[in-house]
Write a protein that holds these residues in place. Sequence first.
Motif, PDB file in Angstrom:
ATOM      1  N   THR A   1       0.835  -1.205   0.000  1.00  0.00           N
ATOM      2  CA  THR A   1       0.000   0.000   0.000  1.00  0.00           C
ATOM      3  C   THR A   1       0.865   1.249   0.000  1.00  0.00           C
ATOM      4  O   THR A   1       0.623   2.199  -0.761  1.00  0.00           O
ATOM      5  CB  THR A   1      -0.924   0.007   1.236  1.00  0.00           C
ATOM      6  OG1 THR A   1      -1.795  -1.119   1.173  1.00  0.00           O
ATOM      7  CG2 THR A   1      -1.741   1.292   1.305  1.00  0.00           C
ATOM      8  N   ARG A   2       1.879   1.243   0.843  1.00  0.00           N
ATOM      9  CA  ARG A   2       2.795   2.392   0.909  1.00  0.00           C
ATOM     10  C   ARG A   2       3.473   2.629  -0.435  1.00  0.00           C
ATOM     11  O   ARG A   2       3.548   3.755  -0.930  1.00  0.00           O
ATOM     12  CB  ARG A   2       3.843   2.139   2.003  1.00  0.00           C
ATOM     13  CG  ARG A   2       4.858   3.249   2.164  1.00  0.00           C
ATOM     14  CD  ARG A   2       5.892   2.886   3.233  1.00  0.00           C
ATOM     15  NE  ARG A   2       6.979   3.853   3.259  1.00  0.00           N
ATOM     16  CZ  ARG A   2       6.978   4.963   3.946  1.00  0.00           C
ATOM     17  NH1 ARG A   2       5.934   5.257   4.700  1.00  0.00           N
ATOM     18  NH2 ARG A   2       8.006   5.793   3.903  1.00  0.00           N
ATOM     19  N   HIS A   3       3.954   1.534  -1.045  1.00  0.00           N
ATOM     20  CA  HIS A   3       4.640   1.620  -2.329  1.00  0.00           C
ATOM     21  C   HIS A   3       3.710   2.211  -3.395  1.00  0.00           C
ATOM     22  O   HIS A   3       4.111   3.095  -4.173  1.00  0.00           O
ATOM     23  CB  HIS A   3       5.103   0.212  -2.736  1.00  0.00           C
ATOM     24  CG  HIS A   3       5.953   0.185  -3.963  1.00  0.00           C
ATOM     25  ND1 HIS A   3       7.320   0.131  -3.925  1.00  0.00           N
ATOM     26  CD2 HIS A   3       5.619   0.204  -5.281  1.00  0.00           C
ATOM     27  CE1 HIS A   3       7.802   0.118  -5.152  1.00  0.00           C
ATOM     28  NE2 HIS A   3       6.791   0.153  -5.994  1.00  0.00           N
ATOM     29  N   ARG A   4       2.468   1.726  -3.441  1.00  0.00           N
ATOM     30  CA  ARG A   4       1.514   2.216  -4.434  1.00  0.00           C
ATOM     31  C   ARG A   4       1.194   3.695  -4.221  1.00  0.00           C
ATOM     32  O   ARG A   4       1.052   4.462  -5.187  1.00  0.00           O
ATOM     33  CB  ARG A   4       0.232   1.376  -4.374  1.00  0.00           C
ATOM     34  CG  ARG A   4       0.412   0.011  -5.025  1.00  0.00           C
ATOM     35  CD  ARG A   4      -0.621  -0.991  -4.581  1.00  0.00           C
ATOM     36  NE  ARG A   4      -1.986  -0.622  -4.937  1.00  0.00           N
ATOM     37  CZ  ARG A   4      -3.044  -1.328  -4.572  1.00  0.00           C
ATOM     38  NH1 ARG A   4      -2.902  -2.420  -3.842  1.00  0.00           N
ATOM     39  NH2 ARG A   4      -4.248  -0.955  -4.940  1.00  0.00           N
ATOM     40  N   LEU A   5       1.092   4.110  -2.972  1.00  0.00           N
ATOM     41  CA  LEU A   5       0.829   5.522  -2.681  1.00  0.00           C
ATOM     42  C   LEU A   5       1.986   6.413  -3.135  1.00  0.00           C
ATOM     43  O   LEU A   5       1.761   7.492  -3.705  1.00  0.00           O
ATOM     44  CB  LEU A   5       0.594   5.710  -1.174  1.00  0.00           C
ATOM     45  CG  LEU A   5      -0.764   5.257  -0.646  1.00  0.00           C
ATOM     46  CD1 LEU A   5      -0.740   5.154   0.875  1.00  0.00           C
ATOM     47  CD2 LEU A   5      -1.867   6.215  -1.106  1.00  0.00           C
ATOM     48  N   LEU A   6       3.205   5.964  -2.903  1.00  0.00           N
ATOM     49  CA  LEU A   6       4.363   6.766  -3.280  1.00  0.00           C
ATOM     50  C   LEU A   6       4.461   6.905  -4.800  1.00  0.00           C
ATOM     51  O   LEU A   6       4.699   8.000  -5.327  1.00  0.00           O
ATOM     52  CB  LEU A   6       5.638   6.139  -2.714  1.00  0.00           C
ATOM     53  CG  LEU A   6       5.740   6.115  -1.182  1.00  0.00           C
ATOM     54  CD1 LEU A   6       6.968   5.343  -0.726  1.00  0.00           C
ATOM     55  CD2 LEU A   6       5.760   7.526  -0.605  1.00  0.00           C
TER      56      LEU A   6
ATOM     57  N   VAL B   1      -4.540  11.097  -4.800  1.00  0.00           N
ATOM     58  CA  VAL B   1      -3.494  10.083  -4.783  1.00  0.00           C
ATOM     59  C   VAL B   1      -4.056   8.734  -4.348  1.00  0.00           C
ATOM     60  O   VAL B   1      -3.750   7.689  -4.938  1.00  0.00           O
ATOM     61  CB  VAL B   1      -2.330  10.506  -3.864  1.00  0.00           C
ATOM     62  CG1 VAL B   1      -1.352   9.351  -3.648  1.00  0.00           C
ATOM     63  CG2 VAL B   1      -1.606  11.711  -4.453  1.00  0.00           C
ATOM     64  N   ALA B   2      -4.884   8.745  -3.310  1.00  0.00           N
ATOM     65  CA  ALA B   2      -5.473   7.502  -2.811  1.00  0.00           C
ATOM     66  C   ALA B   2      -6.308   6.827  -3.902  1.00  0.00           C
ATOM     67  O   ALA B   2      -6.224   5.602  -4.100  1.00  0.00           O
ATOM     68  CB  ALA B   2      -6.328   7.783  -1.585  1.00  0.00           C
TER      69      ALA B   2
ATOM     70  N   GLN C   1      -3.902   8.174   4.796  1.00  0.00           N
ATOM     71  CA  GLN C   1      -3.562   9.029   5.942  1.00  0.00           C
ATOM     72  C   GLN C   1      -2.979   8.220   7.100  1.00  0.00           C
ATOM     73  O   GLN C   1      -2.273   8.780   7.943  1.00  0.00           O
ATOM     74  CB  GLN C   1      -4.796   9.816   6.380  1.00  0.00           C
ATOM     75  CG  GLN C   1      -5.170  10.881   5.361  1.00  0.00           C
ATOM     76  CD  GLN C   1      -6.401  11.672   5.758  1.00  0.00           C
ATOM     77  OE1 GLN C   1      -7.399  11.102   6.206  1.00  0.00           O
ATOM     78  NE2 GLN C   1      -6.349  12.981   5.566  1.00  0.00           N
ATOM     79  N   HIS C   2      -3.252   6.929   7.136  1.00  0.00           N
ATOM     80  CA  HIS C   2      -2.621   6.070   8.138  1.00  0.00           C
ATOM     81  C   HIS C   2      -1.115   6.027   7.898  1.00  0.00           C
ATOM     82  O   HIS C   2      -0.315   6.088   8.848  1.00  0.00           O
ATOM     83  CB  HIS C   2      -3.202   4.660   8.057  1.00  0.00           C
ATOM     84  CG  HIS C   2      -2.439   3.656   8.877  1.00  0.00           C
ATOM     85  ND1 HIS C   2      -2.506   3.602  10.260  1.00  0.00           N
ATOM     86  CD2 HIS C   2      -1.577   2.669   8.504  1.00  0.00           C
ATOM     87  CE1 HIS C   2      -1.721   2.637  10.704  1.00  0.00           C
ATOM     88  NE2 HIS C   2      -1.150   2.051   9.657  1.00  0.00           N
ATOM     89  N   HIS C   3      -0.711   5.921   6.634  1.00  0.00           N
ATOM     90  CA  HIS C   3       0.715   5.869   6.292  1.00  0.00           C
ATOM     91  C   HIS C   3       1.351   7.255   6.308  1.00  0.00           C
ATOM     92  O   HIS C   3       2.502   7.407   6.723  1.00  0.00           O
ATOM     93  CB  HIS C   3       0.893   5.243   4.904  1.00  0.00           C
ATOM     94  CG  HIS C   3       0.668   3.760   4.875  1.00  0.00           C
ATOM     95  ND1 HIS C   3       1.646   2.850   5.223  1.00  0.00           N
ATOM     96  CD2 HIS C   3      -0.429   3.037   4.557  1.00  0.00           C
ATOM     97  CE1 HIS C   3       1.161   1.627   5.112  1.00  0.00           C
ATOM     98  NE2 HIS C   3      -0.098   1.703   4.712  1.00  0.00           N
TER      99      HIS C   3
ATOM    100  N   VAL D   1      -6.547   2.849  -3.090  1.00  0.00           N
ATOM    101  CA  VAL D   1      -6.708   2.603  -1.653  1.00  0.00           C
ATOM    102  C   VAL D   1      -7.619   3.681  -1.074  1.00  0.00           C
ATOM    103  O   VAL D   1      -7.895   4.693  -1.710  1.00  0.00           O
ATOM    104  CB  VAL D   1      -5.338   2.619  -0.910  1.00  0.00           C
ATOM    105  CG1 VAL D   1      -4.376   1.627  -1.522  1.00  0.00           C
ATOM    106  CG2 VAL D   1      -4.718   4.017  -0.908  1.00  0.00           C
ATOM    107  N   SER D   2      -8.089   3.453   0.141  1.00  0.00           N
ATOM    108  CA  SER D   2      -8.976   4.438   0.771  1.00  0.00           C
ATOM    109  C   SER D   2      -8.167   5.642   1.257  1.00  0.00           C
ATOM    110  O   SER D   2      -6.956   5.544   1.492  1.00  0.00           O
ATOM    111  CB  SER D   2      -9.704   3.818   1.959  1.00  0.00           C
ATOM    112  OG  SER D   2      -8.792   3.561   3.017  1.00  0.00           O
TER     113      SER D   2
END
Length: 204
Positions: A12-17, A37-38, A49-51, A43-44
């Motif tokens: 998830t982190r990788h996809r967000l970046l 971006v989400a 915002q969790h990451h 992703v939600s």
Amino acid sequence: MGAPQQDRSRLTRHRLLEATVDCLAEFGWSATTVAVVAQRAGVSRGAAQHHFPTREDLITAALEFMFDSRMEQARREVTELPSREGRTEAVVSRLVDYYTGTLFKAALQVWTAAAADPELRSRVLPLEERFGRIAHRTAVESLGVDDSDPAVRRLVQATLDLARGLGLADVLTDDSRRRADIVRSWAGQLDAALAPLGAVDPAL
């Protein structure tokens, strides 16, 4: 946290970046919100915002992550460069490719916003300084030169400045044809300037 959950979190982190860099390059600074971006990452907003609690956290982490990935790729590519004939042109061309790529276009959006935002600028300046040092070191290693000589160091920096300038010229229009001629011409001048200095690694 179990291994599968850790793996999902990393993915998830990788996809967000990656999505952040793509959005910056495609939509610009103002339109690159956490929600956009989400959605791009699939992703939600809550997961995003969790990451990354703030937009600035997300954007600075994305630039750092993508820059590290690009520089690691550049270090691997050094082994694929020609040993002598054509090496300088290949190196200059790859440096220019970096500055005309998605990451540079994304970074340019952030740099421009940071010029008018002191808080963002305080985050971006250390990144910019680090990027500059690593880009310089990568160029030195790729060219196979010894930049303890101030003249060599200036030539390497001029090459990076040229690449950055060509990157800026490519932001609004496709400048590829003219750019190829300039890369070829500068590589010839760089070879001619470096040869008398005896700065090239004899192993190359």
